[in-house]
Design a protein around this motif. Sequence first.
Motif, PDB file in Angstrom:
ATOM      1  N   THR A   2       0.850  -1.182   0.000  1.00 48.92           N
ATOM      2  CA  THR A   2       0.000   0.000   0.000  1.00 48.92           C
ATOM      3  C   THR A   2       0.890   1.238   0.000  1.00 48.92           C
ATOM      4  OG1 THR A   2      -0.085   0.148   2.408  1.00 48.92           O
ATOM      5  CG2 THR A   2      -1.736  -1.253   1.322  1.00 48.92           C
ATOM      6  N   ILE A   3       0.294   2.416  -0.218  1.00 42.64           N
ATOM      7  CA  ILE A   3       1.074   3.653  -0.211  1.00 42.64           C
ATOM      8  C   ILE A   3       1.674   3.900   1.176  1.00 42.64           C
ATOM      9  CG2 ILE A   3      -0.925   5.094   0.320  1.00 42.64           C
ATOM     10  CD1 ILE A   3       2.033   5.939  -2.054  1.00 42.64           C
ATOM     11  N   HIS A   4       0.986   3.436   2.223  1.00 42.21           N
ATOM     12  CA  HIS A   4       1.533   3.531   3.589  1.00 42.21           C
ATOM     13  C   HIS A   4       2.845   2.758   3.690  1.00 42.21           C
ATOM     14  CE1 HIS A   4       1.983   2.849   7.879  1.00 42.21           C
ATOM     15  NE2 HIS A   4       1.852   1.555   7.683  1.00 42.21           N
ATOM     16  N   LYS A   8       6.767   4.109   4.347  1.00 37.59           N
ATOM     17  CA  LYS A   8       7.563   3.525   5.426  1.00 37.59           C
ATOM     18  C   LYS A   8       8.894   2.992   4.891  1.00 37.59           C
ATOM     19  CE  LYS A   8       6.796   0.789   9.588  1.00 37.59           C
ATOM     20  NZ  LYS A   8       6.823   1.994  10.425  1.00 37.59           N
ATOM     21  N   HIS A   9       8.836   2.327   3.734  1.00 42.40           N
ATOM     22  CA  HIS A   9      10.059   1.808   3.113  1.00 42.40           C
ATOM     23  C   HIS A   9      10.990   2.957   2.714  1.00 42.40           C
ATOM     24  CE1 HIS A   9      12.415  -1.098   0.689  1.00 42.40           C
ATOM     25  NE2 HIS A   9      12.550  -0.089  -0.154  1.00 42.40           N
ATOM     26  N   SER A  10      10.431   4.008   2.144  1.00 44.73           N
ATOM     27  CA  SER A  10      11.242   5.151   1.714  1.00 44.73           C
ATOM     28  C   SER A  10      11.859   5.866   2.922  1.00 44.73           C
ATOM     29  CB  SER A  10      10.385   6.129   0.902  1.00 44.73           C
ATOM     30  OG  SER A  10       9.875   5.512  -0.257  1.00 44.73           O
ATOM     31  N   GLN A  57      16.065  14.742   7.552  1.00 49.70           N
ATOM     32  CA  GLN A  57      14.825  15.519   7.483  1.00 49.70           C
ATOM     33  C   GLN A  57      13.815  14.854   6.542  1.00 49.70           C
ATOM     34  OE1 GLN A  57      14.138  18.174   9.543  1.00 49.70           O
ATOM     35  NE2 GLN A  57      16.072  17.450  10.404  1.00 49.70           N
ATOM     36  N   LYS A  58      14.325  14.299   5.443  1.00 49.62           N
ATOM     37  CA  LYS A  58      13.449  13.572   4.516  1.00 49.62           C
ATOM     38  C   LYS A  58      12.871  12.336   5.197  1.00 49.62           C
ATOM     39  CE  LYS A  58      13.318  11.568  -0.114  1.00 49.62           C
ATOM     40  NZ  LYS A  58      14.118  11.223  -1.337  1.00 49.62           N
ATOM     41  N   HIS A  59      13.707  11.665   6.004  1.00 49.92           N
ATOM     42  CA  HIS A  59      13.235  10.506   6.770  1.00 49.92           C
ATOM     43  C   HIS A  59      12.070  10.890   7.677  1.00 49.92           C
ATOM     44  CE1 HIS A  59      13.123   7.346   9.799  1.00 49.92           C
ATOM     45  NE2 HIS A  59      13.412   8.256  10.713  1.00 49.92           N
ATOM     46  N   LEU A  60      12.199  12.014   8.392  1.00 49.08           N
ATOM     47  CA  LEU A  60      11.134  12.452   9.298  1.00 49.08           C
ATOM     48  C   LEU A  60       9.858  12.776   8.524  1.00 49.08           C
ATOM     49  CD1 LEU A  60      13.138  14.787  11.720  1.00 49.08           C
ATOM     50  CD2 LEU A  60      12.404  12.425  12.118  1.00 49.08           C
ATOM     51  N   LEU A  61      10.007  13.430   7.360  1.00 48.08           N
ATOM     52  CA  LEU A  61       8.840  13.764   6.543  1.00 48.08           C
ATOM     53  C   LEU A  61       8.118  12.512   6.071  1.00 48.08           C
ATOM     54  CD1 LEU A  61       7.107  15.798   4.927  1.00 48.08           C
ATOM     55  CD2 LEU A  61       8.829  15.643   3.108  1.00 48.08           C
TER      56      LEU A  61
END
Length: 262
Positions: A2-4, A8-10, A57-61
């Motif tokens: 799913t997009i969720h 999470k993977h990204s 920061q990308k991880h947090l987003l």
Amino acid sequence: MTIHQYYKHSAAASLNGSLLFLIPPGLILGISLWLKIQLPILALVAPFLLLSFFSYQKHLLLEERSRSSAFSFNDEQLQGKSPLSEDQLLLTFLPAPSLRMLIFNPHGILVGEIKDLRFWKWRWLLPYFLDKSFPAHYGFYNGHNQLAAIFKVKKNEIIITDSGQTEIARIKRNSMKSFHIDMNGERINIHLTGSTVFTDIHYLWTDGTPEISLRKGWMPLDWSKHFKDPNTPVVTFNSKDSQKKRLAMFALLTLYYCYSNH
């Protein structure tokens, strides 16, 4: 998927990237202390620290997007549909040497994927111009991760085959924005119009009939509960075509996105 799960993977990949960017500063500092060499430490490590910061920061987003897109789905929804039967689709991307495109329906369910079949690890080290010089083979998968077709991309041609290597269609590039499609005797031309800068493009048949639209920055409001990035590319098929024609359109999208900054 799913997009969720995609978010999470990204997010995990961005966290790993942030940690990897901390390795060079540690090595530089360790070598400087061990060999007692006066090095411009700040100038050497600052770029890596900045990259690590932005990656974190990308991880947090992405973590926040993952949490806010977590919805329950029933078994029928999770089965999804084939990307060849959906009229509207959304595209997301995972890191890859050339391309790994995930195809979702508006409900946030993965219905297909296009990825490089020659996913060799050493290709990450090749510069763009060298890697692009090799013929590329991309697999077109359905939502159950079953190989449905293969796109063999050459310099000015794309050969589309099924999973058993039987040829389905052949696309020849006439120019940067014009293509000739031969589907076992049925010959048609298609050309690209619109702005590639803002990703608002359209593939039109020679009589002006629109086939597909690819837009970025536009999304119906009810899709936003699943897709948290408003710049997610949206593909719209404007006619009910045969699977061969739709495969040809996905091959053109593969050509458009491979090696691009998505």
